[in-house]
Write a protein that holds these residues in place. Structure first.
Motif, PDB file in Angstrom:
ATOM      1  N   GLY A   1     -60.178  87.513 -13.513  1.00  0.00           N
ATOM      2  CA  GLY A   1     -60.599  86.507 -12.549  1.00  0.00           C
ATOM      3  C   GLY A   1     -61.486  85.424 -13.120  1.00  0.00           C
ATOM      4  O   GLY A   1     -61.958  84.550 -12.377  1.00  0.00           O
ATOM      5  N   GLY A   2     -61.729  85.477 -14.424  1.00  0.00           N
ATOM      6  CA  GLY A   2     -62.569  84.460 -15.052  1.00  0.00           C
ATOM      7  C   GLY A   2     -64.031  84.575 -14.694  1.00  0.00           C
ATOM      8  O   GLY A   2     -64.791  83.605 -14.828  1.00  0.00           O
ATOM      9  N   ARG A   3     -64.448  85.753 -14.243  1.00  0.00           N
ATOM     10  CA  ARG A   3     -65.847  85.944 -13.828  1.00  0.00           C
ATOM     11  C   ARG A   3     -66.661  86.657 -14.915  1.00  0.00           C
ATOM     12  O   ARG A   3     -67.398  87.597 -14.650  1.00  0.00           O
ATOM     13  CB  ARG A   3     -65.892  86.734 -12.516  1.00  0.00           C
ATOM     14  N   VAL A   4     -66.510  86.178 -16.147  1.00  0.00           N
ATOM     15  CA  VAL A   4     -67.267  86.733 -17.264  1.00  0.00           C
ATOM     16  C   VAL A   4     -67.893  85.593 -18.050  1.00  0.00           C
ATOM     17  O   VAL A   4     -67.549  84.422 -17.873  1.00  0.00           O
ATOM     18  CB  VAL A   4     -66.387  87.589 -18.201  1.00  0.00           C
ATOM     19  N   GLU A   5     -68.794  85.944 -18.940  1.00  0.00           N
ATOM     20  CA  GLU A   5     -69.484  84.953 -19.747  1.00  0.00           C
ATOM     21  C   GLU A   5     -68.598  84.453 -20.886  1.00  0.00           C
ATOM     22  O   GLU A   5     -67.511  84.980 -21.116  1.00  0.00           O
ATOM     23  CB  GLU A   5     -70.776  85.568 -20.303  1.00  0.00           C
ATOM     24  N   GLU A   6     -69.108  83.438 -21.598  1.00  0.00           N
ATOM     25  CA  GLU A   6     -68.352  82.901 -22.736  1.00  0.00           C
ATOM     26  C   GLU A   6     -68.374  83.857 -23.927  1.00  0.00           C
ATOM     27  O   GLU A   6     -67.471  83.823 -24.775  1.00  0.00           O
ATOM     28  CB  GLU A   6     -68.914  81.546 -23.167  1.00  0.00           C
ATOM     29  N   VAL A   7     -69.394  84.682 -24.018  1.00  0.00           N
ATOM     30  CA  VAL A   7     -69.460  85.745 -25.023  1.00  0.00           C
ATOM     31  C   VAL A   7     -69.594  87.061 -24.285  1.00  0.00           C
ATOM     32  O   VAL A   7     -70.542  87.252 -23.512  1.00  0.00           O
ATOM     33  CB  VAL A   7     -70.651  85.555 -25.988  1.00  0.00           C
ATOM     34  N   ILE A   8     -68.638  87.954 -24.489  1.00  0.00           N
ATOM     35  CA  ILE A   8     -68.665  89.248 -23.807  1.00  0.00           C
ATOM     36  C   ILE A   8     -68.925  90.353 -24.816  1.00  0.00           C
ATOM     37  O   ILE A   8     -68.547  90.253 -25.981  1.00  0.00           O
ATOM     38  CB  ILE A   8     -67.365  89.520 -23.035  1.00  0.00           C
ATOM     39  N   LYS A   9     -69.591  91.405 -24.356  1.00  0.00           N
ATOM     40  CA  LYS A   9     -69.951  92.537 -25.195  1.00  0.00           C
ATOM     41  C   LYS A   9     -69.211  93.762 -24.678  1.00  0.00           C
ATOM     42  O   LYS A   9     -69.368  94.137 -23.514  1.00  0.00           O
ATOM     43  CB  LYS A   9     -71.464  92.763 -25.153  1.00  0.00           C
ATOM     44  N   VAL A  10     -68.403  94.385 -25.537  1.00  0.00           N
ATOM     45  CA  VAL A  10     -67.619  95.541 -25.124  1.00  0.00           C
ATOM     46  C   VAL A  10     -67.740  96.639 -26.167  1.00  0.00           C
ATOM     47  O   VAL A  10     -68.050  96.375 -27.333  1.00  0.00           O
ATOM     48  CB  VAL A  10     -66.124  95.169 -24.939  1.00  0.00           C
ATOM     49  N   PRO A  11     -67.481  97.891 -25.781  1.00  0.00           N
ATOM     50  CA  PRO A  11     -67.446  98.965 -26.781  1.00  0.00           C
ATOM     51  C   PRO A  11     -66.199  98.872 -27.631  1.00  0.00           C
ATOM     52  O   PRO A  11     -65.228  98.179 -27.274  1.00  0.00           O
ATOM     53  CB  PRO A  11     -67.464 100.240 -25.934  1.00  0.00           C
ATOM     54  N   LEU A  12     -66.195  99.575 -28.741  1.00  0.00           N
ATOM     55  CA  LEU A  12     -65.108  99.479 -29.707  1.00  0.00           C
ATOM     56  C   LEU A  12     -63.793 100.081 -29.193  1.00  0.00           C
ATOM     57  O   LEU A  12     -62.768  99.991 -29.865  1.00  0.00           O
ATOM     58  CB  LEU A  12     -65.517 100.155 -31.024  1.00  0.00           C
ATOM     59  N   THR A  13     -63.831 100.658 -27.991  1.00  0.00           N
ATOM     60  CA  THR A  13     -62.579 101.127 -27.392  1.00  0.00           C
ATOM     61  C   THR A  13     -61.702  99.971 -26.918  1.00  0.00           C
ATOM     62  O   THR A  13     -60.494 100.144 -26.733  1.00  0.00           O
ATOM     63  CB  THR A  13     -62.866 102.022 -26.168  1.00  0.00           C
ATOM     64  N   GLU A  14     -62.289  98.817 -26.705  1.00  0.00           N
ATOM     65  CA  GLU A  14     -61.600  97.752 -25.979  1.00  0.00           C
ATOM     66  C   GLU A  14     -60.876  96.680 -26.789  1.00  0.00           C
ATOM     67  O   GLU A  14     -59.878  96.135 -26.327  1.00  0.00           O
ATOM     68  CB  GLU A  14     -62.610  97.057 -25.039  1.00  0.00           C
ATOM     69  N   PRO A  15     -61.354  96.273 -27.970  1.00  0.00           N
ATOM     70  CA  PRO A  15     -60.765  95.090 -28.617  1.00  0.00           C
ATOM     71  C   PRO A  15     -59.261  95.132 -28.831  1.00  0.00           C
ATOM     72  O   PRO A  15     -58.577  94.128 -28.586  1.00  0.00           O
ATOM     73  CB  PRO A  15     -61.511  95.020 -29.951  1.00  0.00           C
ATOM     74  N   GLN A  16     -58.715  96.261 -29.285  1.00  0.00           N
ATOM     75  CA  GLN A  16     -57.282  96.286 -29.589  1.00  0.00           C
ATOM     76  C   GLN A  16     -56.429  96.022 -28.349  1.00  0.00           C
ATOM     77  O   GLN A  16     -55.449  95.278 -28.397  1.00  0.00           O
ATOM     78  CB  GLN A  16     -56.899  97.614 -30.237  1.00  0.00           C
ATOM     79  N   GLY A  17     -56.824  96.576 -27.230  1.00  0.00           N
ATOM     80  CA  GLY A  17     -56.095  96.316 -25.992  1.00  0.00           C
ATOM     81  C   GLY A  17     -56.238  94.875 -25.543  1.00  0.00           C
ATOM     82  O   GLY A  17     -55.267  94.243 -25.105  1.00  0.00           O
ATOM     83  N   LEU A  18     -57.440  94.339 -25.636  1.00  0.00           N
ATOM     84  CA  LEU A  18     -57.681  92.954 -25.246  1.00  0.00           C
ATOM     85  C   LEU A  18     -56.910  91.987 -26.141  1.00  0.00           C
ATOM     86  O   LEU A  18     -56.376  90.976 -25.672  1.00  0.00           O
ATOM     87  CB  LEU A  18     -59.182  92.645 -25.307  1.00  0.00           C
ATOM     88  N   ILE A  19     -56.843  92.312 -27.434  1.00  0.00           N
ATOM     89  CA  ILE A  19     -56.092  91.476 -28.377  1.00  0.00           C
ATOM     90  C   ILE A  19     -54.603  91.531 -28.050  1.00  0.00           C
ATOM     91  O   ILE A  19     -53.918  90.503 -27.994  1.00  0.00           O
ATOM     92  CB  ILE A  19     -56.355  91.939 -29.829  1.00  0.00           C
ATOM     93  N   ALA A  20     -54.091  92.734 -27.823  1.00  0.00           N
ATOM     94  CA  ALA A  20     -52.658  92.899 -27.543  1.00  0.00           C
ATOM     95  C   ALA A  20     -52.255  92.174 -26.262  1.00  0.00           C
ATOM     96  O   ALA A  20     -51.148  91.629 -26.174  1.00  0.00           O
ATOM     97  CB  ALA A  20     -52.312  94.378 -27.450  1.00  0.00           C
ATOM     98  N   ARG A  21     -53.153  92.140 -25.279  1.00  0.00           N
ATOM     99  CA  ARG A  21     -52.852  91.482 -23.999  1.00  0.00           C
ATOM    100  C   ARG A  21     -53.196  89.997 -24.016  1.00  0.00           C
ATOM    101  O   ARG A  21     -53.088  89.325 -22.988  1.00  0.00           O
ATOM    102  CB  ARG A  21     -53.607  92.191 -22.866  1.00  0.00           C
ATOM    103  N   LYS A  22     -53.662  89.522 -25.182  1.00  0.00           N
ATOM    104  CA  LYS A  22     -54.008  88.105 -25.360  1.00  0.00           C
ATOM    105  C   LYS A  22     -55.058  87.638 -24.360  1.00  0.00           C
ATOM    106  O   LYS A  22     -55.001  86.517 -23.822  1.00  0.00           O
ATOM    107  CB  LYS A  22     -52.747  87.233 -25.262  1.00  0.00           C
ATOM    108  N   GLN A  23     -56.044  88.503 -24.120  1.00  0.00           N
ATOM    109  CA  GLN A  23     -57.132  88.159 -23.197  1.00  0.00           C
ATOM    110  C   GLN A  23     -58.364  87.626 -23.915  1.00  0.00           C
ATOM    111  O   GLN A  23     -59.306  87.163 -23.274  1.00  0.00           O
ATOM    112  CB  GLN A  23     -57.507  89.390 -22.361  1.00  0.00           C
TER     113      GLN A  23
END
Length: 454
Positions: free
Chosen positions: A85-107
């Motif tokens: 929904g675009g309701r996040v900041e310009e820099v987001i902080k996530v645990p290392l579980t998340e990047p690969q999925g976010l990259i694959a989904r082009k988010q």
């Protein structure tokens, strides 16, 4: 974060009053505003003060960029909806579980071009960038304090139980024996395994790795569950025996990390799986009185010769403009990469933190850069270190011999949530059937993985 100087300027200078109204944005006057996650909570006063100084220093060096800190933390239940929904900041902080999925989904967007402008970019430790990269080598973020799991233990309880506090268990058979000895001699929980808020599954992953297993594996054009096998079964049966045969895990079995560290800080737990960084929580958040009782060794093994690696990662959502993304990379390099590389910056930050007696300076992490550069950093901050590094020595000595295994690449948090129920059943039901629990979990997880990879 309020910017007092800007507010005063608007209040005093009549000629600029119009610029403070809603008809004009900061970007319109030539200032790029970026909102950044990672600001410490008010309870971490030294960390918050340092973060605010970091913003001030950055803005002095980059007068065209304004940084607004955010204390928003990752919540697996709401994160995806907020991001979509675009309701996040310009820099987001996530645990290392998340990047690969976010990259694959082009988010999130690749940052390689902007990162590559930094003179020391190629000196990053490849291990810490690999989980933030796609198959073509594009890098999507910057890590903060990358870690490897180990065995945290209470040195005072070890001594009271007749165990050597300088020689923590190196195998899970030794953990079981030590836990039973602690429980018998001190009346405290010898070992506690987290079990809720996705952390039971997370800790089962590291225990499975130590036994030589996997949580997910490539298969059928995607990833499928891999935990319904001997390593995870051995790990769960170990927990079952410690809980019901040895009675060495205490009475309270529904814990997340905060529960465990709080109880550890109160002297109620002998051992748990954690990182050197949990020292800060024990000291600053939970006021551990005998903080010198904190000790940590490498993750004990049972044939896997591996430990789980992780950390926090900073990414830029795909929706962020190129201008703001470039500003975000400048912030990330300034705030997280440069202090881990530059000896002067590291020493200045350590000195500032050490001025507060409640701080924790010198807690070890995995090196962000080459081993040689890390040695220079260690030497630079040495005058300000206020932790007993010898109590971290077993972790420092033992971890380099272990393979660093990342978290599951697809829907890790959802997988952990399913495995939470398995861990909880084993710890709360003496008759729990490990094989049946894992078989059902495998079916549930494969359905989630299939849906995620359609």
């Amino acid at each position: 974060m309020k910017h007092t100087a800007a507010l005063l300027g608007c209040a005093i200078l009549a000629t600029t009053l119009a610029a403070c109204g809603s008809s004009s944005s900061p970007e319109a006057s030539g200032t790029t505003v970026i909102r950044v996650q990672g600001m410490p909570p008010a309870t971490d006063k030294p960390g918050l003060a340092q973060f605010e100084k970091l913003i001030a220093d950055f803005q002095r060096q980059n007068p065209g960029i304004r940084v607004e800190g955010s204390t928003t933390t990752f919540d697996p239940l709401t994160f995806s909806a907020k991001l979509a929904g675009g309701r996040v900041e310009e820099v987001i902080k996530v645990p290392l579980t998340e990047p690969q999925g976010l990259i694959a989904r082009k988010q999130v967007q690749p940052l390689t071009a902007e990162l590559g402008k930094w003179a020391h970019y190629k000196e990053f430790n490849p291990q810490v960038l690999q989980p933030l990269s796609d198959p073509s080598g594009q890098v999507y973020g910057v890590p903060q304090a990358p870690f490897a799991q180990g065995l945290v233990y209470n040195r005072a309880l070890f001594t009271k139980a007749g165990l050597d506090p300088d020689k923590p268990p190196a195998t899970w058979d030794e953990v079981r024996a030590a836990a039973k000895q602690i429980a018998t001699k001190t009346g405290k929980a010898g070992f506690v395994h987290e079990s809720k808020n996705n952390q039971g599954g997370w800790q089962l992953a590291m225990l499975t790795y130590a036994h030589g297993g996997e949580i997910e594996k490539a298969g059928g054009g995607g990833y499928v569950a891999a935990f319904n096998a001997d390593p995870a079964k051995k790990a769960l049966n170990l927990l079952k025996e410690m809980r019901w045969t040895d009675d060495s895990m205490g009475d309270n079995q529904l814990n997340d990390q905060n529960d465990v560290i709080k109880r550890f800080a109160a002297g109620e737990i002998g051992m748990y799986m954690g990182t050197p960084g949990t020292y800060r929580l024990a000291k600053m958040t939970y006021g551990m009185e005998d903080i010198d009782a904190f000790g940590i060794g490498a993750l004990p093994q049972a044939g896997g010769n591996a430990t789980l690696t992780g950390g926090d990662v900073y990414l830029v959502p795909k929706s962020v403009s190129a201008e703001k993304a470039a500003a975000a990379v400048k912030w990330l390099l300034f705030a997280y990469a440069q202090p881990a590389y530059d000896t002067t910056a590291a020493a200045d930050r350590a000195k500032q933190l050490a001025a507060d007696p409640k701080s924790a300076v010198g807690v070890p992490t995995l090196p962000m850069f080459t081993a040689a550069q890390q040695a220079k950093i260690d030497e630079a901050i040495k005058p300000y270190v206020n932790v007993k590094l010898e109590h971290f020595k077993p972790w420092l000595d033992g971890t380099p011999a272990l393979a660093l295994r990342p978290e599951p690449p697809v829907r890790a948090q959802q997988v952990y949530a399913v495995l939470d129920t398995v861990v909880q059943a084993v710890l709360t039901n003496e008759e729990a059937d490990v094989d049946a629990l894992l078989a059902k979990a495998e079916t549930d997880v494969n359905a989630k993985l299939a849906a995620a990879q359609q």
